[in-house]
Design an enzyme around this catalytic site. Structure first.
Site, PDB file in Angstrom:
ATOM      1  N   LYS A  22       0.839  -1.208   0.000  1.00 39.41           N
ATOM      2  CA  LYS A  22       0.000   0.000   0.000  1.00 39.41           C
ATOM      3  C   LYS A  22       0.870   1.253   0.000  1.00 39.41           C
ATOM      4  CE  LYS A  22      -1.912   1.717   3.979  1.00 39.41           C
ATOM      5  NZ  LYS A  22      -1.683   3.155   4.188  1.00 39.41           N
ATOM      6  N   ASN A  23       1.831   1.311   0.912  1.00 39.14           N
ATOM      7  CA  ASN A  23       2.573   2.548   1.115  1.00 39.14           C
ATOM      8  C   ASN A  23       3.632   2.803   0.053  1.00 39.14           C
ATOM      9  OD1 ASN A  23       0.927   2.999   3.243  1.00 39.14           O
ATOM     10  ND2 ASN A  23       2.446   2.518   4.817  1.00 39.14           N
ATOM     11  N   ARG A  92      -4.791  10.124   3.984  1.00 41.75           N
ATOM     12  CA  ARG A  92      -3.548  10.849   4.228  1.00 41.75           C
ATOM     13  C   ARG A  92      -2.739  10.925   2.956  1.00 41.75           C
ATOM     14  NH1 ARG A  92      -0.798  14.365   7.110  1.00 41.75           N
ATOM     15  NH2 ARG A  92       1.431  13.979   7.055  1.00 41.75           N
ATOM     16  N   CYS A 116      -5.936  11.321  11.250  1.00 40.19           N
ATOM     17  CA  CYS A 116      -6.664  10.125  11.705  1.00 40.19           C
ATOM     18  C   CYS A 116      -6.401   9.979  13.198  1.00 40.19           C
ATOM     19  CB  CYS A 116      -6.203   8.905  10.928  1.00 40.19           C
ATOM     20  SG  CYS A 116      -4.486   8.534  11.170  1.00 40.19           S
ATOM     21  N   ARG A 121      -1.367  14.468  12.381  1.00 38.90           N
ATOM     22  CA  ARG A 121      -0.758  14.362  11.036  1.00 38.90           C
ATOM     23  C   ARG A 121      -0.547  15.744  10.384  1.00 38.90           C
ATOM     24  NH1 ARG A 121      -1.837   9.027   9.627  1.00 38.90           N
ATOM     25  NH2 ARG A 121      -0.009   9.097   8.298  1.00 38.90           N
ATOM     26  N   PRO A 122       0.183  16.649  11.008  1.00 35.55           N
ATOM     27  CA  PRO A 122       0.387  17.985  10.428  1.00 35.55           C
ATOM     28  C   PRO A 122       1.186  17.896   9.121  1.00 35.55           C
ATOM     29  CG  PRO A 122       1.874  17.639  12.251  1.00 35.55           C
ATOM     30  CD  PRO A 122       0.942  16.475  12.254  1.00 35.55           C
ATOM     31  N   ILE A 123       1.172  18.989   8.358  1.00 33.12           N
ATOM     32  CA  ILE A 123       1.957  18.982   7.108  1.00 33.12           C
ATOM     33  C   ILE A 123       2.954  20.131   7.086  1.00 33.12           C
ATOM     34  CG2 ILE A 123       0.193  17.748   5.776  1.00 33.12           C
ATOM     35  CD1 ILE A 123      -0.627  20.429   4.559  1.00 33.12           C
ATOM     36  N   ASP A 305       3.871   0.723  12.174  1.00 33.77           N
ATOM     37  CA  ASP A 305       2.622   0.136  11.679  1.00 33.77           C
ATOM     38  C   ASP A 305       2.384  -1.271  12.197  1.00 33.77           C
ATOM     39  OD1 ASP A 305       2.850   1.744   8.409  1.00 33.77           O
ATOM     40  OD2 ASP A 305       2.246   2.479  10.387  1.00 33.77           O
ATOM     41  N   ILE A 327       6.962   7.253  16.880  1.00 27.31           N
ATOM     42  CA  ILE A 327       6.652   7.934  15.614  1.00 27.31           C
ATOM     43  C   ILE A 327       5.388   8.780  15.731  1.00 27.31           C
ATOM     44  CG2 ILE A 327       6.211   7.627  13.149  1.00 27.31           C
ATOM     45  CD1 ILE A 327       9.014   6.698  13.969  1.00 27.31           C
ATOM     46  N   ARG A 398      -8.933  -0.616   4.367  1.00 32.66           N
ATOM     47  CA  ARG A 398      -8.124   0.469   3.788  1.00 32.66           C
ATOM     48  C   ARG A 398      -6.746  -0.055   3.388  1.00 32.66           C
ATOM     49  NH1 ARG A 398      -6.875   5.392   7.157  1.00 32.66           N
ATOM     50  NH2 ARG A 398      -5.500   5.563   5.351  1.00 32.66           N
TER      51      ARG A 398
HETATM   52  C1  EPZ Z   1       3.767   7.124   6.280  1.00 38.09           C
HETATM   53  O1  EPZ Z   1       2.970   8.147   6.861  1.00 38.09           O
HETATM   54  C2  EPZ Z   1       2.857   5.898   6.160  1.00 38.09           C
HETATM   55  N1  EPZ Z   1       1.723   6.218   5.308  1.00 38.09           N
HETATM   56  C3  EPZ Z   1       2.361   5.484   7.544  1.00 38.09           C
HETATM   57  O2  EPZ Z   1       1.596   4.297   7.391  1.00 38.09           O
HETATM   58  C4  EPZ Z   1       3.578   5.167   8.416  1.00 38.09           C
HETATM   59  O3  EPZ Z   1       3.138   4.838   9.714  1.00 38.09           O
HETATM   60  C5  EPZ Z   1       4.500   6.399   8.477  1.00 38.09           C
HETATM   61  O4  EPZ Z   1       4.875   6.792   7.139  1.00 38.09           O
HETATM   62  C6  EPZ Z   1       5.772   6.120   9.261  1.00 38.09           C
HETATM   63  O5  EPZ Z   1       6.441   5.050   8.686  1.00 38.09           O
HETATM   64  C7  EPZ Z   1       1.876   6.138   3.961  1.00 38.09           C
HETATM   65  O6  EPZ Z   1       2.950   5.846   3.456  1.00 38.09           O
HETATM   66  C8  EPZ Z   1       0.662   6.400   3.138  1.00 38.09           C
HETATM   67  P1  EPZ Z   1       5.701  10.515   8.552  1.00 38.09           P
HETATM   68  P2  EPZ Z   1       3.536   9.675   6.917  1.00 38.09           P
HETATM   69  O7  EPZ Z   1       5.644  11.773   7.797  1.00 38.09           O
HETATM   70  O8  EPZ Z   1       4.350   9.944   5.733  1.00 38.09           O
HETATM   71  C9  EPZ Z   1       5.085  13.874  11.918  1.00 38.09           C
HETATM   72  C10 EPZ Z   1      -0.299   2.917   7.601  1.00 38.09           C
HETATM   73  O9  EPZ Z   1      -0.863   2.366   8.552  1.00 38.09           O
HETATM   74  N2  EPZ Z   1       5.013  14.904  10.881  1.00 38.09           N
HETATM   75  O10 EPZ Z   1       6.931   9.662   8.456  1.00 38.09           O
HETATM   76  O11 EPZ Z   1       2.396  10.565   7.209  1.00 38.09           O
HETATM   77  C11 EPZ Z   1       3.875  12.933  11.916  1.00 38.09           C
HETATM   78  O12 EPZ Z   1       2.784  13.540  12.590  1.00 38.09           O
HETATM   79  C12 EPZ Z   1       0.184   4.353   7.720  1.00 38.09           C
HETATM   80  O13 EPZ Z   1      -0.064   2.360   6.510  1.00 38.09           O
HETATM   81  C13 EPZ Z   1       4.980  16.250  11.251  1.00 38.09           C
HETATM   82  O14 EPZ Z   1       5.015  16.580  12.418  1.00 38.09           O
HETATM   83  O15 EPZ Z   1       4.460   9.577   8.206  1.00 38.09           O
HETATM   84  C14 EPZ Z   1       4.415  11.711  12.617  1.00 38.09           C
HETATM   85  O16 EPZ Z   1       4.315  11.915  14.018  1.00 38.09           O
HETATM   86  C15 EPZ Z   1      -0.086   4.927   9.095  1.00 38.09           C
HETATM   87  N3  EPZ Z   1       4.906  17.188  10.285  1.00 38.09           N
HETATM   88  C16 EPZ Z   1       5.875  11.681  12.194  1.00 38.09           C
HETATM   89  O17 EPZ Z   1       6.182  12.989  11.666  1.00 38.09           O
HETATM   90  C17 EPZ Z   1       4.880  16.872   8.948  1.00 38.09           C
HETATM   91  O18 EPZ Z   1       4.821  17.792   8.106  1.00 38.09           O
HETATM   92  C18 EPZ Z   1       6.213  10.659  11.116  1.00 38.09           C
HETATM   93  O19 EPZ Z   1       5.324  10.862  10.074  1.00 38.09           O
HETATM   94  C19 EPZ Z   1       4.912  15.502   8.588  1.00 38.09           C
HETATM   95  C20 EPZ Z   1       4.985  14.536   9.565  1.00 38.09           C
END
Ligand code: EPZ
Length: 417
Positions: A22-23, A92, A116, A121-123, A305, A327, A398
Site C-alpha cells: 500500500k505505502n 492521508r 486520523c 498528522r500535520p503537514i 505500523d 513515531i 483500507r
Molecule cells: C507514512 O505516513 C505511512 N503512510 C504510515 O503508514 C507510516 O506509519 C508512516 O509513514 C511512518 O512510517 C503512507 O505511506 C501512506 P511521517 P507519513 O511523515 O508519511 C510527523 C499505515 O498504517 N510529521 O513519516 O504521514 C507525523 O505527525 C500508515 O499504513 C509532522 O510533524 O508519516 C508523525 O508523528 C499509518 N509534520 C511523524 O512525523 C509533517 O509535516 C512521522 O510521520 C509531517 C509529519
C-alpha cells in the site's frame, strides 16, 4: 454489517500470498502525474486507499483502468480541478499530490489532508520543504493553496526522516530546475520503490535507501511498466498472527530483505523464521512469547505500523513488556479494546505502555478505530477464547485486500459479516 467475526483457539497452517505494498503504491500512483504519459503499475493492492487515489487521479483528468491486478494510468491531459474535498480528506495519501501536482501544474488547491486517530498528522514539514524548492503556500477558510513560478533545486535538511515529506520532495525535485539533495531523508523501502519507478521513467535519483538522496531535476519523463513489491506490513501482520495463534505458515512473496527488525522481534518472541527470496516460513515454537522491551523507529527500525499488532500478541507474554511508540503521538487507541478482552495494559504516557503479560483473552465485541489497530484486533481474536466481533472492518480494508480470505487460507475461523 461492518464487522469481522473471529472464533479463537485454532492454530494457523498453510500458505498465503502477500499483496502489493500500500505505502509504496500510493506515492507511485501520484508520480504517474509527472510523466504526462501512460504507465502500468502491476501488483497493485485492491484496497480502499488505492481506490481513493484512483478517484483523485480521475478527478484530475487521468484515464485509470484496472488490468490484471494492476492499474494502467494515462496522465497526458490533466488539469488541476477542484478535487472533491471529501476525497482529499478521506486519506492521508493525498498529501503526496502536493509534490506531484505542483511539479506538473505549478499550482494546486488542496483541502487539508485528513488526519486520523493515530495523530493530527500535520503537514508543516511538507510545506517548509517545498517552500525551499520555490513553492509559495497561502490558505483561507476554504483550504490550502500552493503555487510556484518555477521549481528550483535546493539542499533540504529534514528535521525528522518523514516518509511523506521525503516522497514529496522527490516528486517535486524531479521537476525542479537543477539539483536537489535531501539530508536526513527517510530510508523506508517505499522511498526506494518511488525512486526506482521515477528512474525507470527517465529521472536520475541516487542515494535512495540512505539518509542522503540526490536528485538531478528537469529531465524529461516518460511512462513505464512497474511491478509493486509485496507489503512488508501485511506480511508482518500475518507473521505475528502465526505467533499469536500458534502453527506454521509460509508467507509467499513476503519481502524478507525489508523485514530484518520485524523478524528479529518475532524470533525474540519464540518464533523460528526461515527466509528465502520466495518468502518467509514462520513456525511458532512457544505459546508464550518473551519480550521485555519494544520501541518503534524509522526504517530500518521496528515499524510503527506493526506496533499495535505486537501489542495484541504481548498480552500472552511471559512477564512485562515496555512498548514505546516513537513515531506517532496517539497510537495506543487499541489498548482500551484489548482491555475489554481481558488484557492487562497500563498506559504510562502518550508514547509508552506497559503490557503485563499472562492474560488469556476472552472473545467479545470490540471496535476498530483505524487501520492497523483493526488488524491487531483480528490477531487478538485469533488468540482469544470464544468468539470476537470486530466492528469497523472498513478501516481494515483500507490496507488489507481481504484479511478474512487470507487468514481463512491459513485455517483461521474468521468471516466478514
Ligand atoms: C507514512 O505516513 C505511512 N503512510 C504510515 O503508514 C507510516 O506509519 C508512516 O509513514 C511512518 O512510517 C503512507 O505511506 C501512506 P511521517 P507519513 O511523515 O508519511 C510527523 C499505515 O498504517 N510529521 O513519516 O504521514 C507525523 O505527525 C500508515 O499504513 C509532522 O510533524 O508519516 C508523525 O508523528 C499509518 N509534520 C511523524 O512525523 C509533517 O509535516 C512521522 O510521520 C509531517 C509529519
Amino acid at each position: 454489517m461492518d464487522s469481522i467475526q473471529v472464533q479463537g483457539g485454532t492454530g494457523l497452517q498453510g500458505t498465503v500470498r502477500i499483496q502489493g505494498s500500500k505505502n509504496a503504491t500510493l506515492p507511485i500512483l501520484a508520480a504517474t502525474l509527472l510523466t504526462g504519459d501512460e504507465s502500468y503499475i502491476g501488483n497493485c493492492p485492491r484496497i480502499t486507499d488505492v481506490y481513493h487515489m484512483e478517484n483523485l487521479l480521475r478527478c484530475l483528468g487521468c484515464k485509470v483502468n484496472w488490468e490484471n491486478h494492476g492499474l494502467r494510468i494515462q496522465s497526458s491531459s490533466i488539469c488541476e480541478n477542484d478535487m472533491p474535498a471529501e476525497a482529499i480528506k478521506s486519506m492521508r495519501s493525498s498529501v503526496f499530490l502536493l509534490g506531484a501536482l505542483i511539479g506538473r501544474c505549478g499550482r494546486i488547491t488542496l483541502d487539508y489532508p485528513g488526519g486520523c486517530v493515530i495523530g493530527e498528522r500535520p503537514i508543516n514539514w511538507h510545506m517548509s520543504a517545498l517552500e525551499q524548492l520555490g513553492v509559495r503556500f497561502y490558505q483561507d477558510a476554504c483550504g490550502l493553496y500552493a503555487v510556484t513560478e518555477g521549481l528550483h533545486g535546493a539542499c533540504i535538511k529534514l528535521p525528522f526522516p518523514s516518509v511523506g515529506v521525503t516522497e514529496n520532495v522527490i516528486l517535486a525535485g524531479v521537476m525542479a530546475r537543477g539539483q536537489t539533495c535531501i539530508v536526513g531523508a527517510a530510508r523506508e523501502p517505499e522511498i526506494t520503490s518511488l525512486c526506482d519507478f521515477l528512474n525507470c521513467c527517465g529521472a536520475r535519483i541516487e542515494g535512495m535507501g540512505t539518509d542522503c538522496i540526490h536528485i538531478w531535476g528537469g529531465r524529461p519523463l516518460h511512462g513505464t511498466r512497474y511491478r509493486m513489491e509485496a507489503d512488508r506490513i501485511v506480511a508482518g501482520t500475518y507473521l505475528f498472527a502465526c505467533i499469536a495463534a500458534g502453527g506454521s505458515c509460509f508467507l509467499e512473496e513476503a519481502p524478507a530483505h525489508q523485514m530484518a527488525a520485524v523478524i528479529h522481534v518475532a524470533e525474540q518472541m519464540g518464533a523460528w523464521c526461515d527466509i528465502s527470496p520466495k518468502g518467509i516460513f514462520v513456525q511458532a515454537l512457544k505459546k508464550h512469547p518473551v519480550l521485555n522491551h519494544l520501541s518503534t523507529a524509522p526504517y530500518p527500525g521496528f515499524p510503527t505500523d506493526l506496533q499495535s499488532v505486537v501489542l495484541s500478541v504481548l498480552t500472552a507474554n511471559e512477564g512485562e513488556c515496555l512498548v514505546e511508540e516513537r513515531i506517532f503521538e496517539n497510537r495506543f487507541r487499541i489498548v482500551e479494546e484489548l482491555q475489554k478482552m481481558g488484557a492487562s495494559i497500563q498506559i504510562l504516557d502518550r508514547h509508552r505502555v506497559l503490557v503485563k503479560g499472562g492474560s488469556i483473552l476472552q472473545g467479545t465485541h470490540v471496535e476498530a478505530k483505524e487501520l492497523r489497530g483493526g488488524a491487531a484486533l483480528v490477531v487478538a481474536g485469533l488468540m482469544a477464547e470464544g468468539n470476537t466481533v470486530i466492528e469497523g472492518k472498513k478501516y481494515i480494508y483500507r490496507g488489507y485486500e481481504n484479511i478474512c480470505r487470507d487468514l481463512q487460507e491459513l485455517g483461521a475461523r474468521i468471516v466478514s459479516v
